[in-house]
Design a protein around this motif. Structure first.
Motif, PDB file in Angstrom:
ATOM      1  N   ARG A 174       0.829  -1.199   0.000  1.00  0.00           N
ATOM      2  CA  ARG A 174       0.000   0.000   0.000  1.00  0.00           C
ATOM      3  C   ARG A 174       0.874   1.265   0.000  1.00  0.00           C
ATOM      4  N   ASP A 175       1.860   1.303   0.874  1.00  0.00           N
ATOM      5  CA  ASP A 175       2.742   2.472   0.927  1.00  0.00           C
ATOM      6  C   ASP A 175       3.511   2.644  -0.375  1.00  0.00           C
ATOM      7  N   PHE A 176       3.917   1.512  -0.898  1.00  0.00           N
ATOM      8  CA  PHE A 176       4.716   1.534  -2.114  1.00  0.00           C
ATOM      9  C   PHE A 176       3.925   2.121  -3.288  1.00  0.00           C
ATOM     10  N   ILE A 177       2.717   1.640  -3.448  1.00  0.00           N
ATOM     11  CA  ILE A 177       1.879   2.109  -4.567  1.00  0.00           C
ATOM     12  C   ILE A 177       1.613   3.605  -4.425  1.00  0.00           C
ATOM     13  N   LYS A 178       1.424   4.022  -3.185  1.00  0.00           N
ATOM     14  CA  LYS A 178       1.168   5.446  -2.965  1.00  0.00           C
ATOM     15  C   LYS A 178       2.359   6.279  -3.438  1.00  0.00           C
ATOM     16  N   LYS A 179       3.534   5.823  -3.072  1.00  0.00           N
ATOM     17  CA  LYS A 179       4.742   6.565  -3.437  1.00  0.00           C
ATOM     18  C   LYS A 179       4.932   6.589  -4.953  1.00  0.00           C
ATOM     19  N   VAL A 180       4.747   5.433  -5.566  1.00  0.00           N
ATOM     20  CA  VAL A 180       4.933   5.366  -7.021  1.00  0.00           C
ATOM     21  C   VAL A 180       3.913   6.265  -7.718  1.00  0.00           C
ATOM     22  N   ARG A 181       2.694   6.261  -7.202  1.00  0.00           N
ATOM     23  CA  ARG A 181       1.648   7.049  -7.839  1.00  0.00           C
ATOM     24  C   ARG A 181       1.994   8.536  -7.807  1.00  0.00           C
ATOM     25  N   GLU A 182       2.492   8.964  -6.651  1.00  0.00           N
ATOM     26  CA  GLU A 182       2.874  10.373  -6.537  1.00  0.00           C
ATOM     27  C   GLU A 182       3.868  10.776  -7.622  1.00  0.00           C
ATOM     28  N   ARG A 183       4.847   9.917  -7.810  1.00  0.00           N
ATOM     29  CA  ARG A 183       5.841  10.236  -8.838  1.00  0.00           C
ATOM     30  C   ARG A 183       5.271  10.092 -10.240  1.00  0.00           C
ATOM     31  N   ALA A 184       4.424   9.078 -10.418  1.00  0.00           N
ATOM     32  CA  ALA A 184       3.973   8.739 -11.771  1.00  0.00           C
ATOM     33  C   ALA A 184       3.013   9.774 -12.350  1.00  0.00           C
ATOM     34  N   VAL A 185       2.225  10.403 -11.493  1.00  0.00           N
ATOM     35  CA  VAL A 185       1.284  11.384 -12.034  1.00  0.00           C
ATOM     36  C   VAL A 185       1.916  12.779 -12.061  1.00  0.00           C
ATOM     37  N   GLY A 186       3.207  12.819 -11.753  1.00  0.00           N
ATOM     38  CA  GLY A 186       3.917  14.089 -11.783  1.00  0.00           C
ATOM     39  C   GLY A 186       4.061  14.607 -13.201  1.00  0.00           C
ATOM     40  N   GLN A 187       4.395  15.874 -13.287  1.00  0.00           N
ATOM     41  CA  GLN A 187       4.423  16.566 -14.566  1.00  0.00           C
ATOM     42  C   GLN A 187       5.325  15.894 -15.602  1.00  0.00           C
ATOM     43  N   GLU A 188       6.567  15.598 -15.198  1.00  0.00           N
ATOM     44  CA  GLU A 188       7.528  15.168 -16.229  1.00  0.00           C
ATOM     45  C   GLU A 188       7.160  13.820 -16.834  1.00  0.00           C
ATOM     46  N   VAL A 189       6.473  12.968 -16.036  1.00  0.00           N
ATOM     47  CA  VAL A 189       6.065  11.680 -16.581  1.00  0.00           C
ATOM     48  C   VAL A 189       4.905  11.839 -17.553  1.00  0.00           C
ATOM     49  N   MET A 190       3.895  12.554 -17.086  1.00  0.00           N
ATOM     50  CA  MET A 190       2.694  12.680 -17.899  1.00  0.00           C
ATOM     51  C   MET A 190       2.991  13.371 -19.222  1.00  0.00           C
ATOM     52  N   ALA A 191       3.972  14.280 -19.197  1.00  0.00           N
ATOM     53  CA  ALA A 191       4.251  15.048 -20.399  1.00  0.00           C
ATOM     54  C   ALA A 191       5.276  14.360 -21.291  1.00  0.00           C
ATOM     55  N   SER A 192       5.903  13.289 -20.786  1.00  0.00           N
ATOM     56  CA  SER A 192       6.975  12.680 -21.571  1.00  0.00           C
ATOM     57  C   SER A 192       6.417  11.921 -22.768  1.00  0.00           C
ATOM     58  N   LEU A 193       7.294  11.595 -23.684  1.00  0.00           N
ATOM     59  CA  LEU A 193       6.857  10.927 -24.905  1.00  0.00           C
ATOM     60  C   LEU A 193       6.554   9.456 -24.672  1.00  0.00           C
ATOM     61  N   THR A 194       7.164   8.901 -23.622  1.00  0.00           N
ATOM     62  CA  THR A 194       6.961   7.485 -23.345  1.00  0.00           C
ATOM     63  C   THR A 194       6.491   7.303 -21.908  1.00  0.00           C
ATOM     64  N   PRO A 195       5.287   7.801 -21.619  1.00  0.00           N
ATOM     65  CA  PRO A 195       4.827   7.771 -20.227  1.00  0.00           C
ATOM     66  C   PRO A 195       4.752   6.359 -19.655  1.00  0.00           C
ATOM     67  N   GLY A 196       4.334   5.390 -20.463  1.00  0.00           N
ATOM     68  CA  GLY A 196       4.210   4.022 -19.966  1.00  0.00           C
ATOM     69  C   GLY A 196       5.539   3.510 -19.460  1.00  0.00           C
ATOM     70  N   GLN A 197       6.569   3.711 -20.296  1.00  0.00           N
ATOM     71  CA  GLN A 197       7.895   3.266 -19.903  1.00  0.00           C
ATOM     72  C   GLN A 197       8.365   3.962 -18.635  1.00  0.00           C
ATOM     73  N   GLN A 198       8.030   5.240 -18.556  1.00  0.00           N
ATOM     74  CA  GLN A 198       8.438   6.005 -17.375  1.00  0.00           C
ATOM     75  C   GLN A 198       7.842   5.392 -16.109  1.00  0.00           C
ATOM     76  N   VAL A 199       6.583   4.996 -16.195  1.00  0.00           N
ATOM     77  CA  VAL A 199       5.926   4.442 -15.009  1.00  0.00           C
ATOM     78  C   VAL A 199       6.618   3.148 -14.569  1.00  0.00           C
ATOM     79  N   VAL A 200       6.901   2.283 -15.519  1.00  0.00           N
ATOM     80  CA  VAL A 200       7.563   1.033 -15.158  1.00  0.00           C
ATOM     81  C   VAL A 200       8.936   1.311 -14.568  1.00  0.00           C
ATOM     82  N   LYS A 201       9.603   2.284 -15.137  1.00  0.00           N
ATOM     83  CA  LYS A 201      10.923   2.624 -14.638  1.00  0.00           C
ATOM     84  C   LYS A 201      10.836   3.085 -13.179  1.00  0.00           C
ATOM     85  N   ILE A 202       9.822   3.884 -12.904  1.00  0.00           N
ATOM     86  CA  ILE A 202       9.642   4.342 -11.526  1.00  0.00           C
ATOM     87  C   ILE A 202       9.383   3.156 -10.593  1.00  0.00           C
ATOM     88  N   VAL A 203       8.525   2.242 -11.023  1.00  0.00           N
ATOM     89  CA  VAL A 203       8.219   1.071 -10.208  1.00  0.00           C
ATOM     90  C   VAL A 203       9.498   0.298  -9.904  1.00  0.00           C
TER      91      VAL A 203
END
Ligand SMILES: Nc1nc2c(ncn2[C@@H]2O[C@H](COP(=O)(O)OP(=O)(O)O)[C@@H](O)[C@H]2O)c(=O)[nH]1
Ligand SMILES: [Mg+2]
Lengths: 443, 296
Positions: free
Chosen positions: A49-78
């Motif tokens: 639960r804590d982990f998902i919360k932390k990843v979510r915070e980073r994943a919905v951040g500006q640089e991820v959402m705006a990047s060209l490969t958001p999916g890859q960015q999310v996995v990288k964060i995980v």
């Protein structure tokens, strides 16, 4: 057996990529997969639960959402967060100071302490230390005999066999004996105990006080479920530990307990047990474990083993051949021999994402007899056939079978395996390239 | 006796009993927050998310205002575990064989020893077969248990063929008038195919030597095991046709909830539970007591 996060996420993200932009809802959908995957791997509910919360915070951040490969960015964060949670870098033992340096192994019943004592002893002996074992499990029938026997196999003497007195006294005497014999390392094997057993937990505390260990290591079974948190907490609070050894990682357990242990104790996993042989103890690599827990395969270990087996020149040649589609049956034979040297094939295949379920390959048998047969078949082919297996039609197959003293089925099987191996080699080289570019194999 | 057994089982599981208790306090309605708490509790008990979802969906279908939620959850859990007979039925007047299998360190040897005691008390004449010839000092360990249980033990040298040990144990049993052979085997990870083949060989010897045997092939599962328990059960089932599970180490804080997933997916029953390291610490399983211990 368990659905593979890598492929599940690949699907999710393939869809996402088609959509161009990532919304918060998309991220949540992907994180739901991550969550289930972590739970399936036995990572503790609260840690997840804590982990998902932390990843979510980073994943919905500006640089991820705006990047060209958001999916890859999310996995990288995980992947990054998971590695971080496990301690990022490899950590070893601290055995400096006045000899003998004492290492105490503690844990639940059946977690693998006795075998691990001998394995660790062998590992340290090979690195130049002189080691002794102390048999302080006076509870389980024949436990002291077992330790002495595995110790002998590792070329290490054991103190305390057949001594029925208080385990704390045995440990104390063992230190004296180790010093007398000029040993610089003493590994103390203790009886398995439940963390809720106050009397026995207290015994460990007394032992710790008596022998003043440099390292108290919690030995934990990789298959442990949600209870890992409770036991880690208890051992950590009541005794204090310096690290963890995770055992039985050679099975198919994803080993999520590693995360929980680290999260709860703040102490690193230092070694992992990967087999019944006494050599089967390896230093722990957090990044690799992250891949395993996520079900991504252990690509790094695979590449490392490949590098150990193939020399750079061979690898380069092979890669060129693959790229130019010149990978012949002769090369195939060569590869089989190499792969065989890398370790048991099922283990190797399990490390490749997406290949763990490959039916045709799981039947590739590389026992010596089979190799001889394959060699015979290939030797019965003409040069053209070897270089261009596509031309091998029905009548050629019959001829080859007759020439090599095998059956047509054997020839068919070989050709099928050849085409699978070609695919695998291609995948391997692209995996490697992508990793070097910081990309993930399944994206 | 029944009452006695029930309370003894509950007492053995006492630490587990703290499990899912808090969830129900002050809860009368099946609302979202209750379901979230229940999900958390079940997953923390190693039930696994899939089986947890199944249980929760059943609850949602059945719950009506005014119903006792706790009783309902217990009923569903017991229902899952109750699909197959969980009793051990041995032929009354013939030689029977029980094979004890499982991964490393789960408690096979200990359970084999305790089983010898359990069945001896019930009036059978068991004999232990030390077919773990692999692990150092495994034979000595079983022999000590045999002494404790007051039964004979057949063992060979370390490294001997385990199937030969079982063969000898069966003839020894016939000779000495024993009517139950309990074979302890070496622990092996279910992913090691060649070792699984060795177990099949033991099984074939038993089938050939004793008609109708093995009467039980029991998978010993450590209650601290998480979702990998399911993989263990599936592979052992496929290779050996196991008939049930011995759930050990239920005296700790682990809940052993993975047996619910196993029951749900495979219909494989738990037959015995280990609740300690003493001779008497092996009890017959009871779905209702288990459900009660999980949901107190
Ligand atoms: N607390 C507790 N410990 C158990 C139980 N069953 C077995 N053990 C312990 O678990 C450890 C491993 O048991 P063993 O029988 O050697 O496992 P095997 O490798 O599967 O044969 C030993 O220390 C046993 O005393 C149980 O029900 N409760
Ligand atoms: Mg054993």
């Amino acid at each position: 057996m368990f659905s593979n996060l890598a492929s599940r996420l690949a699907d999710t993200f393939k869809r996402l990529r088609g959509m161009g932009k990532l919304t918060e809802a998309d991220v949540d959908r992907a994180l739901r997969e991550v969550r289930l995957s972590l739970l399936e791997a036995d990572v503790n509910f609260h840690v997840v639960r804590d982990f998902i919360k932390k990843v979510r915070e980073r994943a919905v951040g500006q640089e991820v959402m705006a990047s060209l490969t958001p999916g890859q960015q999310v996995v990288k964060i995980v992947y990054e967060e998971l590695t971080r949670l496990m301690g990022s870098t490899k950590s070893g033992l601290n055995l400096s100071g006045n000899p003998p340096a004492v290492i105490m192994l503690v844990g639940l019943q059946g977690s693998g302490k006795t075998t691990t004592a001998a394995k660790l002893g062998l590992h340290l002996r090979k690195s130049g230390r002189s080691v002794m074992l102390a048999a302080c499990d006076t509870y389980r029938p024949a436990a002291q005999d077992q330790l002495a026997r595995v110790g002998e196999k590792a070329g290490i003497p054991t103190y305390g066999v057949g001594v029925a007195k208080d385990p704390v006294a045995i440990a104390r005497e063992a230190v004296v004996e180790a010093r007398r014999l000029g040993k610089d390392t003493l590994i103390v094997d203790t009886a398995g105990r439940l963390h809720v057993d106050e009397v026995l937990m207290d015994e460990l505390s007394r032992m710790k006080q008596a022998v003043n260990p440099k390292e108290v290591l919690l030995v934990c079974d990789a298959m442990t479920g949600q209870d890992a948190v409770n036991l880690a907490q208890a051992f950590s609070e009541q005794l204090g530990i310096d690290g963890v050894i995770l055992t039985k990682l050679d099975g198919d357990a994803r080993g999520g307990a590693a995360l929980s242990l680290r999260a709860v104790t703040g102490r690193p996993v230092k070694y992992v047990g990967v087999g019944e042989k006494l050599e089967a103890l390896e230093p722990f690599h957090p990044d690799r474990m992250a891949g395993r827990i996520l079900g991504m395969g252990d690509v790094l270990t695979l590449i490392e083993r490949a590098e150990e087996t193939f020399n750079a020149e061979q690898a380069r040649k092979m890669e060129q051949k693959l790229r130019k589609q010149q990978f012949t049956l002769e090369d195939f034979l060569e590869q089989l021999k190499h792969i065989k040297r890398m370790g048991p094939l099922d283990q190797i295949l399990g490390m490749i994402p997406g290949f763990s379920g490959n039916r045709a390959l799981s039947k590739v048998d590389v026992d010596p007899k089979e190799l001889i047969r394959i060699e015979a078949i290939i030797n019965s082919m003409t040069r053209q056939e070897r270089e261009n297996p596509a031309i091998i039609n029905g009548s050629r197959r019959k001829r080859i079978a007759a020439g090599s003293g095998t059956r047509v089925q054997d020839v068919n099987k070989l050709l099928r395996q050849y085409s699978e191996i070609t695919k695998m080699m291609k995948q391997l080289s692209s995996v490697e390239k992508n990793l070097k570019r910081g990309k993930f194999p399944f994206m | 006796m029944a009452q006695n057994y029930f309370s003894r089982l509950l007492e053995g599981l006492s630490r587990t009993r703290e499990a899912i208790s808090g969830v129900f306090i002050g809860r009368q309605v099946l609302d979202a927050s209750f379901l979230l708490d229940l999900e958390e509790a079940l997953i923390l008990s190693d039930v696994g998310h899939e089986t947890t979802e199944v249980l929760i969906n059943k609850l949602k279908q059945r719950a009506r205002p005014g119903m006792n939620l706790k009783a309902l959850v217990r009923e569903e859990i017991a229902g899952l575990l109750n699909q197959q007979p969980w009793r051990i039925e041995l032929p009354p007047d013939a030689l029977a064989v029980i094979l004890v299998v499982g991964v490393n360190g789960t408690g096979k040897t200990t359970s084999a020893g305790k089983m010898a005691h359990l069945f001896r008390v019930e009036g059978r004449k068991p004999l232990l077969a030390a077919a773990d010839t692999f692990r150092a000092a495994a034979g000595e360990q079983l022999e000590i248990w045999a002494k404790r249980a007051g039964v004979d033990c057949v063992r060979h040298r370390e490294g001997a063929d385990p199937a030969a040990v079982v063969f000898d144990a069966i003839s020894a049993a016939r000779h000495r008038g024993a009517d139950l052979v309990i074979a302890d085997t070496a622990g092996r990870l279910h992913t090691k195919t060649n070792l699984m083949e060795e177990l099949r060989k033991i099984r074939r010897v038993v089938e050939r030597e004793v008609p109708g045997a093995p009467n039980e092939t029991l998978l010993v599962l450590d209650a601290t095991t998480g979702q990998n328990g399911l993989a263990q059960a599936e592979v052992f089932q496929q290779m050996l046709n196991i008939t049930g599970i011995v759930l050990t180490k239920m005296d700790g804080t682990a809940k052993g909830g993975v047996v619910l997933a196993i029951a749900h997916k495979m219909g494989l029953p738990v037959k015995l539970v280990g609740v300690g390291e003493k001779l008497e610490d092996l009890l017959y399983f009871d779905p209702h007591a288990f459900a009660e211990s999980l949901v107190q």
